[in-house]
Design a protein around this motif. Structure first.
Motif, PDB file in Angstrom:
ATOM      1  N   SER A  45     -28.566 -32.585  -5.297  1.00 54.00           N
ATOM      2  CA  SER A  45     -29.991 -32.766  -5.047  1.00 54.00           C
ATOM      3  C   SER A  45     -30.747 -31.506  -5.453  1.00 54.00           C
ATOM      4  O   SER A  45     -30.151 -30.453  -5.703  1.00 54.00           O
ATOM      5  N   ILE A  46     -32.072 -31.617  -5.539  1.00 61.37           N
ATOM      6  CA  ILE A  46     -32.902 -30.479  -5.909  1.00 61.37           C
ATOM      7  C   ILE A  46     -33.702 -30.049  -4.686  1.00 61.37           C
ATOM      8  O   ILE A  46     -34.356 -30.875  -4.035  1.00 61.37           O
ATOM      9  N   LYS A  47     -33.654 -28.778  -4.379  1.00 62.37           N
ATOM     10  CA  LYS A  47     -34.374 -28.222  -3.241  1.00 62.37           C
ATOM     11  C   LYS A  47     -35.425 -27.226  -3.741  1.00 62.37           C
ATOM     12  O   LYS A  47     -35.308 -26.674  -4.844  1.00 62.37           O
ATOM     13  N   ALA A  48     -36.441 -27.000  -2.934  1.00 65.74           N
ATOM     14  CA  ALA A  48     -37.485 -26.029  -3.267  1.00 65.74           C
ATOM     15  C   ALA A  48     -37.823 -25.220  -2.024  1.00 65.74           C
ATOM     16  O   ALA A  48     -37.981 -25.773  -0.928  1.00 65.74           O
ATOM     17  N   HIS A  49     -37.920 -23.905  -2.187  1.00 65.37           N
ATOM     18  CA  HIS A  49     -38.229 -22.999  -1.090  1.00 65.37           C
ATOM     19  C   HIS A  49     -39.285 -21.991  -1.531  1.00 65.37           C
ATOM     20  O   HIS A  49     -39.351 -21.618  -2.714  1.00 65.37           O
TER      21      HIS A  49
END
Length: 400
Positions: A44-48
């Motif tokens: 999956s792709i995460k963003a922080h």
């Protein structure tokens, strides 16, 4: 605008080809903020937010990279790809009452459609596919996940970001600012307007504008487009009124031979530039071979400037003569194999962006427009039907 628009909408952060494997990340900078977009272990792709919860240092200081964990350069705190804290250096020296405020990274909404990765700082924003509406299916048609970035440039322009959107959302200005385009582009376009400020425009290529004096001859621009389609301009027997159809037929023939799957595209999509606008600050020019991404980014401090970010993505095929459309202006010798991700080339205000003649002309004109728009004598724009996409954009902007 930052608080009322940018913190509440979906923002194009990058493309999936830049983060193909777990641990691959890209840094997305917009306005005063910086984000890490990362491929997690579960694919999956995460963003922080690109900020350590300890003392606020940024974690990612490179545009791209690959890590097992993120390590803060200040005090070596570590974080898993999903943002959870993995290590607090000398944890025993912190009172529990301090650490209970939170040691994980602050994450934001992140979703992907058609190879395009978006983030939102708004937890209540609608799902991305719903926000994009019909454009979601339109983008998926172009196989962007199979394309790689072959050119990435960012230049600072002396105008407001909305001036960039306004200039690129219409072709009414081409005859005056870019007269060299009139031999290869028709002014008679189709404009479609969608919810949430989205839009689409079909710009016919490989045929002259009605404004162009020679409607029959094969001028150098049309010759280039014939060559892009695998047609020898020297042996072409038709006139400029036949070239657009010839390009369409040649691309269909190339697809049939090499299995490119162009039967899913209309004739117009094979020859023309199909341009999409995504609110608030994106334009995407789509062709089966390549797409051109434009982002008009708000400046973190100065409303009289904006960073103009462009990426060219190309679907590499081992076919003689197959290339990105010549109008995109790829430099001779550009590596289009997709094996090497090019660095971002940056240019400051006043430097030529080196994006090709047309875009360099825009960079020179927009500061002139910006100065005039600030005048007490300017009472606001007068939209023509050729500027319907601009009007649609500003109506959406006013809603916020």
């Amino acid at each position: 605008e930052w608080e009322k628009v940018y913190t509440r909408t979906w923002l194009l952060a990058g493309v999936v080809s830049d983060i193909p494997e777990p641990g691959d990340f890209l840094r997305f900078e917009i306005g005063p903020e910086s984000f890490i977009i990362v491929r997690d272990e579960d694919e999956s792709i995460k963003a922080h937010y690109n900020v350590c919860p300890h003392r606020g240092s940024q974690l990612a200081i490179m545009d791209f990279g690959s890590v097992g964990r993120f390590t803060c350069p200040f005090h070596s705190w570590q974080f898993e790809l999903d943002g959870t804290n993995a290590k607090v250096t000398d944890k025993e020296t912190f009172n529990p009452e301090v650490l209970c405020h939170g040691t994980d990274l602050t994450s934001v909404r992140c979703e992907e459609v058609g190879g395009l990765v978006f983030i939102s700082m708004n937890d209540d924003v609608p799902p991305l596919r719903e926000y994009l509406g019909p454009l979601a299916d339109h983008h998926e048609l172009y196989d962007i996940p199979l394309m790689n970035v072959v050119q990435h440039k960012r230049s600072d322009w002396a105008a407001n970001w909305k001036g960039g959107v306004d200039a690129f959302y219409e072709i009414y200005h081409l005859h005056a600012v870019h007269p060299q385009t009139q031999g290869v582009m028709d002014d008679r376009t189709q404009i479609d307007l969608y919810p949430n400020g989205a839009s689409r425009q079909f710009v016919p290529f490989a045929q002259p504008s009605p404004r162009f004096p020679d409607q029959e001859g094969i001028n150098p621009g049309i010759a280039m487009m014939l060559q892009d389609a695998g047609i020898d301009p020297a042996s072409f027997e038709g006139s400029a009124q036949d070239t657009r159809a010839a390009v369409q037929q040649a691309k269909r023939a190339r697809s049939a031979i090499h299995g490119l799957g162009y039967e899913k595209f209309s004739d117009s999509q094979l020859s023309d530039s199909v341009v999409f606008g995504i609110f608030p600050n994106v334009q995407i020019g789509c062709h089966p071979e390549a797409v051109f991404l434009h982002r008009f980014l708000p400046h973190p401090r100065d409303p009289e400037q904006f960073p103009y970010d462009t990426m060219i993505l190309f679907k590499h095929e081992d076919i003689p003569g197959y290339s990105a459309p010549g109008w995109m202006g790829l430099a001779e010798g550009t590596d289009t194999s997709g094996e090497v991700r090019p660095e971002i080339v940056r240019k400051g205000v006043g430097e030529a962006p080196e994006l090709g003649q047309v875009l360099d002309q825009d960079s020179e004109l927009l500061p002139v427009v910006q100065k005039g728009a600030n005048s007490r004598g300017f009472r606001g724009p007068l939209w023509s039907e050729q500027e319907a996409r601009l009007r649609h954009f500003h109506v959406e902007l006013d809603r916020y």
